[in-house]
Design an enzyme around this catalytic site. Structure first.
Site, PDB file in Angstrom:
ATOM      1  N   ASN A 380      23.368 -44.114 -18.511  1.00  0.00           N
ATOM      2  CA  ASN A 380      23.549 -42.965 -19.486  1.00  0.00           C
ATOM      3  C   ASN A 380      24.599 -43.422 -20.081  1.00  0.00           C
ATOM      4  O   ASN A 380      24.828 -44.069 -21.337  1.00  0.00           O
ATOM      5  CB  ASN A 380      23.493 -41.680 -18.885  1.00  0.00           C
ATOM      6  CG  ASN A 380      24.032 -40.841 -20.035  1.00  0.00           C
ATOM      7  OD1 ASN A 380      23.681 -40.772 -21.110  1.00  0.00           O
ATOM      8  ND2 ASN A 380      24.884 -39.782 -19.464  1.00  0.00           N
ATOM      9  N   GLU A 381      26.048 -42.802 -19.792  1.00  0.00           N
ATOM     10  CA  GLU A 381      27.317 -42.949 -20.608  1.00  0.00           C
ATOM     11  C   GLU A 381      28.429 -43.669 -19.913  1.00  0.00           C
ATOM     12  O   GLU A 381      29.432 -43.240 -19.698  1.00  0.00           O
ATOM     13  CB  GLU A 381      27.715 -41.399 -20.734  1.00  0.00           C
ATOM     14  CG  GLU A 381      28.727 -41.089 -21.999  1.00  0.00           C
ATOM     15  CD  GLU A 381      28.824 -39.659 -21.928  1.00  0.00           C
ATOM     16  OE1 GLU A 381      28.773 -39.284 -23.009  1.00  0.00           O
ATOM     17  OE2 GLU A 381      29.484 -39.116 -20.950  1.00  0.00           O
TER      18      GLU A 381
HETATM   19  O1  AHR Z   1      24.772 -33.750 -23.894  1.00  0.00           O
HETATM   20  C1  AHR Z   1      25.487 -33.549 -22.972  1.00  0.00           C
HETATM   21  C2  AHR Z   1      26.179 -34.250 -22.033  1.00  0.00           C
HETATM   22  O2  AHR Z   1      27.095 -34.875 -22.858  1.00  0.00           O
HETATM   23  C3  AHR Z   1      25.246 -35.588 -21.924  1.00  0.00           C
HETATM   24  O3  AHR Z   1      24.340 -35.210 -20.726  1.00  0.00           O
HETATM   25  C4  AHR Z   1      26.173 -36.594 -21.289  1.00  0.00           C
HETATM   26  O4  AHR Z   1      25.599 -37.967 -21.589  1.00  0.00           O
HETATM   27  C5  AHR Z   1      27.144 -36.218 -22.454  1.00  0.00           C
HETATM   28  O5  AHR Z   1      28.361 -36.506 -21.832  1.00  0.00           O
END
Ligand code: AHR
Length: 657
Positions: A380-381
């Site tokens: 993801n991030e």
């Molecule tokens: O959109 C909320 C959160 O923000 C998401 O889960 C994450 O990817 C980001 O940090």
């Protein structure tokens, strides 16, 4: 995510903004160079990011009305209560008792079930729903449960409003000593936002219950286990080019044990293992101890939704890393096989022939044809060297077996500084296909960064602005507003995305949805309660851009000057020119839009999204307070002479024939 890193990067990334707030005497001149169209714009440019946050799945898009239907929450009676009465001991329920059991369960995946022991006929217990149950007058609801009897042969179901008035009722009958599914359809005679489902047993003995469900019959495309119609409609109306799902941080989980595993979300819903939602206890100020994932909305349903709304699917997979803001747990490299296999099997589930093991499951679930998966997000991030190491393992396997699948990789949680820069140089070197950038920044940042991509390297990986939204108060602050100030700054920024449509391939606002009584994160594009929903001004900005995107960039000048922001494109399929002009000043602005080689006269369609009040918001009572209005405008000898309204987003469309 809220983080010290992000806050530090935010202050680094801010640059001064210069806006003109006074009326100008001479018209602003905007020149569109129709004769020299530039690079093609990605057909999937503006899409959506759906994360199961804010009760967006269970309690939202997935319209099951019974909360904790399979008794698998960590406190297995969450959502369930006894109907109380008076006895010698005070207020209690002397007619029976509820207990949670695991002996001889319906299945081993969701082993808990409810036993209702009945001492006196008329014993009752009820489910409170997701902040109540929204039911509509005249609508039908399928009440079903798996039941096993130790005496009683039936149960009565009653839907009531808050005052105890009955608004629907039905019966399930004929149980015996074996688990079996029973269902009946009941019809509501009133519209109630916070209804309750009460179950009564009128014979002594015991009844075992599992997968107790109350589900609207009328779902999107009339599917059993289908999605909530009004919410899908809002998403559909956005014309999204793609849908990124299912997150977000829930892909990562707080720890690897509670990461999102797509394989547990497909097949028979009874077999889908309920787990905690990582937003359950993320924010002390917004606790949601009853936030779990039933996975009634699982990967099959996500792919089906993508198909329904005409969006390319972009599933995000865990890459062996739990949330780096939480436990930061990382799978050892030698443990990655299972993760990589999940990715390979997902491609087979989505695209494989119905004769392949995973393709067969897709076909059995009702979709023999492939879902046309073209890209996958690895993580993801994520950020940092551990991410890069894990990506390499994924990339080696995926590129070897599926070179046709594009890999989306992350640049960390912030749009500048470290680790953003290091991640980008990694991806250039490793030839990641698309780099996902996230920015939750103040409106001023969006206005100051419309030129962000003007000088990006055109030969490297492409950009995915995967999560962005203007924060009027601060990242993850509960008082952020979906107001016009935020939305118009996003519109200005999106002109920059569009003008750089050769390098920015995809962009999605985040998050998409929130339940007004159960949210964790704001702002959000769509707000809903148990019955109603509305799009915010940010939603309408997204809708306006996604439904007015051409196939090729057209040069336009100036691009960002004096509070005006512009972009233009040609829609080669419809032979139309599309020009967007944003006036982010408090003054009406006399403006000439000169269309260069398109010297003809006629009319253009103009769609305007505007409010003179930067604090304006939409609401359930005024869902379209800020929403697009369409009209026509004269084009004379290739020029549109107009006055742009204060704080307005203006989209012009005209024929090029
Ligand atoms: O959109 C909320 C959160 O923000 C998401 O889960 C994450 O990817 C980001 O940090």
């Amino acid at each position: 995510m809220p983080s010290k890193i992000r806050i530090a990067l935010l202050s680094l990334a801010l640059t001064p903004v210069c806006l003109i707030s006074h009326a100008q005497q001479n018209p602003a001149i905007i020149s569109v160079d129709v004769a020299h169209p530039g690079a093609p714009i990605s057909p999937q440019m503006f899409g959506i990011f759906f994360e199961d946050i804010n009760f967006a799945a269970d309690g939202g898009l997935y319209p099951e009305l019974v909360k904790n239907r399979s008794f698998e929450f960590d406190k297995p009676l969450t959502g369930w209560h006894e109907v109380l009465g008076f006895s010698a001991k005070g207020i209690d329920n002397p007619k029976g008792e509820l207990s949670i059991r695991t002996q001889d369960p319906l299945n081993a995946t969701n082993p808990h079930y409810l036993r209702a022991r009945v001492y006196e006929p008329g014993y009752g217990f009820w489910n409170s729903g997701f902040r109540g149950m929204g039911v509509e007058s005249g609508a039908e609801y399928r009440f079903s449960a798996y039941l096993r009897s130790g005496g009683p042969k039936g149960i009565r179901a009653t839907l009531t409003d808050g005052s105890g008035r009955e608004i629907a009722s039905g019966k399930l009958e004929g149980f015996d000593g074996k688990w079996q599914r029973y269902e009946t359809v009941i019809r509501a005679n009133a519209t109630v936002e916070h209804a309750q489902l009460i179950l009564f047993v009128d014979e002594t003995g015991y009844v075992d219950l599992d997968m107790v469900s109350l589900f609207p019959v009328d779902t999107w495309n009339h599917r059993p286990n289908g999605l909530r119609k009004d919410l899908v409609q809002l998403v559909y109306d956005l014309h999204p080019g793609f849908i990124r799902f299912p997150g977000g941080c829930i892909v990562e989980g707080r720890q690897l044990l509670t990461r999102y595993r797509w394989k547990t979300t497909v097949g028979d819903i009874v077999q889908r293992k309920t787990i905690i939602n990582r937003w359950n206890d993320e924010f002390d100020q917004r606790p949601a101890p009853d936030y779990f994932q039933s996975f009634g909305l699982g990967f099959y349903e996500y792919f089906q939704l993508a198909e329904d709304i005409g969006a390319r699917p972009l599933p995000i997979l865990n890459c062996g890393m739990a949330c780096q803001f939480n436990t930061d747990e990382t799978a050892k490299l030698e443990e990655l096989d299972e993760y990589v296999k999940d990715a390979l099997d997902l491609i087979e589930f989505a695209n494989g022939p119905a004769t392949s093991p995973w393709g067969k499951l897709r076909a059995q679930m009702g979709h023999p044809a492939p879902f046309h998966l073209e890209m996958i997000g690895v993580g993801n991030e994520q950020w940092g060297p551990r991410y890069v190491e894990r990506y390499k393992v994924f990339a080696a396997a995926l590129r070897a077996k599926h070179p046709e699948i594009k890999l989306v990789v992350a640049a960390g949680p912030a749009p500048a500084g470290e680790p953003f820069n290091t991640m980008w140089s990694n991806w250039r070197q490793l030839k990641g296909d698309i780099v996902d950038e996230h920015y939750y920044m103040p409106p001023e940042w969006f206005l100051a960064n419309t030129g962000r991509y003007d000088h990006y390297d055109r030969s490297g990986p492409k950009v995915f602005a995967g999560e962005y939204a203007a924060q009027t108060s601060g990242v993850a602050k509960p008082d952020n507003r979906n107001n016009w100030e935020a939305a118009i700054s996003e519109a200005a920024f999106m002109t920059g995305l569009e003008r750089n449509g050769d390098v920015v391939q995809m962009a999605s606002y985040a998050p998409l949805m929130a339940h007004v009584d159960a949210w964790q994160w704001t702002p959000d594009a769509i707000w809903f309660d148990n019955l109603r929903s509305y799009g915010t001004p940010d939603y309408y900005v997204q809708e306006l851009f996604a439904s007015n995107i051409g196939t090729r960039i057209v040069p336009v000048t100036p691009q960002a000057e004096g509070g005006l922001f512009t972009s233009a494109s040609i829609d080669e399929r419809k032979h139309e020119l599309i020009v967007k002009v944003i006036n982010d000043t408090a003054s009406a602005r006399p403006t000439e839009i000169r269309l260069g080689a398109l010297g003809s006269s006629g009319t253009a369609k103009v769609t305007i999204l505007q409010s003179a009040n930067l604090k304006a918001e939409n609401s359930f009572d005024y869902p379209k307070a800020v929403s697009p209005e369409a009209s026509a405008v004269e084009v004379r000898a290739g020029t549109i002479s107009t006055e742009l309204r204060p704080y307005s987003v203006n989209v012009y469309r005209m024929s090029m024939k």
